[in-house]
Design a protein around this motif. Sequence first.
Motif, short mmCIF file in Angstrom:
data_model
loop_
_atom_site.label_atom_id
_atom_site.label_comp_id
_atom_site.label_asym_id
_atom_site.label_seq_id
_atom_site.Cartn_x
_atom_site.Cartn_y
_atom_site.Cartn_z
N SER A 92 31.75 2.56 10.39
CA SER A 92 31.88 2.53 11.85
C SER A 92 32.29 3.66 12.83
O SER A 92 32.38 4.73 12.29
CB SER A 92 33.08 1.74 11.89
OG SER A 92 34.32 2.35 11.62
N PRO A 93 32.07 3.44 13.94
CA PRO A 93 31.91 4.87 14.96
C PRO A 93 33.29 5.55 14.94
O PRO A 93 33.17 6.81 15.00
CB PRO A 93 31.85 4.23 16.39
CG PRO A 93 31.81 2.53 16.25
CD PRO A 93 31.86 2.49 14.79
N TRP A 94 34.37 4.90 14.51
CA TRP A 94 35.60 5.49 14.33
C TRP A 94 36.14 5.56 13.02
O TRP A 94 37.57 5.77 12.98
CB TRP A 94 36.54 5.08 15.47
CG TRP A 94 35.89 4.74 16.79
CD1 TRP A 94 35.90 3.50 17.21
CD2 TRP A 94 34.95 5.33 17.64
NE1 TRP A 94 35.04 3.43 18.21
CE2 TRP A 94 34.40 4.75 18.67
CE3 TRP A 94 34.61 6.72 17.67
CZ2 TRP A 94 33.51 5.14 19.55
CZ3 TRP A 94 33.93 7.26 18.62
CH2 TRP A 94 33.28 6.42 19.44
N GLY A 102 31.40 10.56 9.42
CA GLY A 102 29.80 9.84 8.82
C GLY A 102 29.23 9.28 10.07
O GLY A 102 27.72 9.73 10.08
N ALA A 103 29.62 8.56 11.02
CA ALA A 103 28.90 8.21 11.78
C ALA A 103 28.17 9.28 12.89
O ALA A 103 26.97 9.17 13.22
CB ALA A 103 29.37 6.86 12.86
N ARG A 104 29.08 10.13 13.30
CA ARG A 104 28.61 11.17 14.23
C ARG A 104 27.69 12.15 13.60
O ARG A 104 26.70 12.59 14.12
CB ARG A 104 30.03 11.91 14.81
CG ARG A 104 29.39 13.11 15.79
CD ARG A 104 30.86 13.81 16.35
NE ARG A 104 31.56 12.95 17.19
CZ ARG A 104 30.95 12.57 18.42
NH1 ARG A 104 30.09 12.86 18.99
NH2 ARG A 104 31.91 11.61 19.16
N GLU A 105 28.02 12.50 12.34
CA GLU A 105 27.16 13.23 11.57
C GLU A 105 25.85 12.81 11.38
O GLU A 105 24.70 13.42 11.62
CB GLU A 105 27.69 13.56 10.08
CG GLU A 105 29.07 14.53 10.16
CD GLU A 105 29.54 14.60 8.80
OE1 GLU A 105 29.25 14.03 7.97
OE2 GLU A 105 30.46 15.23 8.90
N ALA A 106 25.70 11.45 11.17
CA ALA A 106 24.34 10.74 10.98
C ALA A 106 23.57 10.89 12.19
O ALA A 106 22.21 11.30 12.33
CB ALA A 106 24.39 9.30 10.68
N LEU A 107 24.14 10.90 13.53
CA LEU A 107 23.74 10.92 14.82
C LEU A 107 23.07 12.37 15.16
O LEU A 107 22.08 12.70 15.44
CB LEU A 107 24.58 10.43 16.03
CG LEU A 107 24.57 8.98 16.09
CD1 LEU A 107 25.66 8.49 16.85
CD2 LEU A 107 23.23 7.97 16.24
#
Length: 119
Positions: A12-14, A18-23
């Motif tokens: 999940s975004p928060w 992981g979410a930020r790293e993928a982006l």
Amino acid sequence: MAKSMLLISRQSPWGGPGAREALDIALAGGAYELPIGILFLDDGVFQLVPKQQPAAIEQKDLGANLQALPLFGVEDLYVCRQSLRLRSLDGQPLSLPVTLLEGPELANLLDRYDLVITL
């Protein structure tokens, strides 16, 4: 020729970095014209919910990074339909145009890429 890469974003975004790293990986690879796709799976589908308010939990907004993906040539965006369904998001508007996949389509997607990274 550059190898293609599929990023599977499951967080999940928060829920962690992981979410930020993928982006970040997608944007960096796109800047170097690497063929990249992203599959939003499990809680990763929450990244695509529009009009999030991350400031309420003192977090930075991932929305700008998501909206920048097409600008960096990252246009192959996929979502697991079952992940949406299990989180009551099926049929809800999403922040980006995506291709919905389920069942054997997911396995076929994995076979189309040289590298697969799960975050």
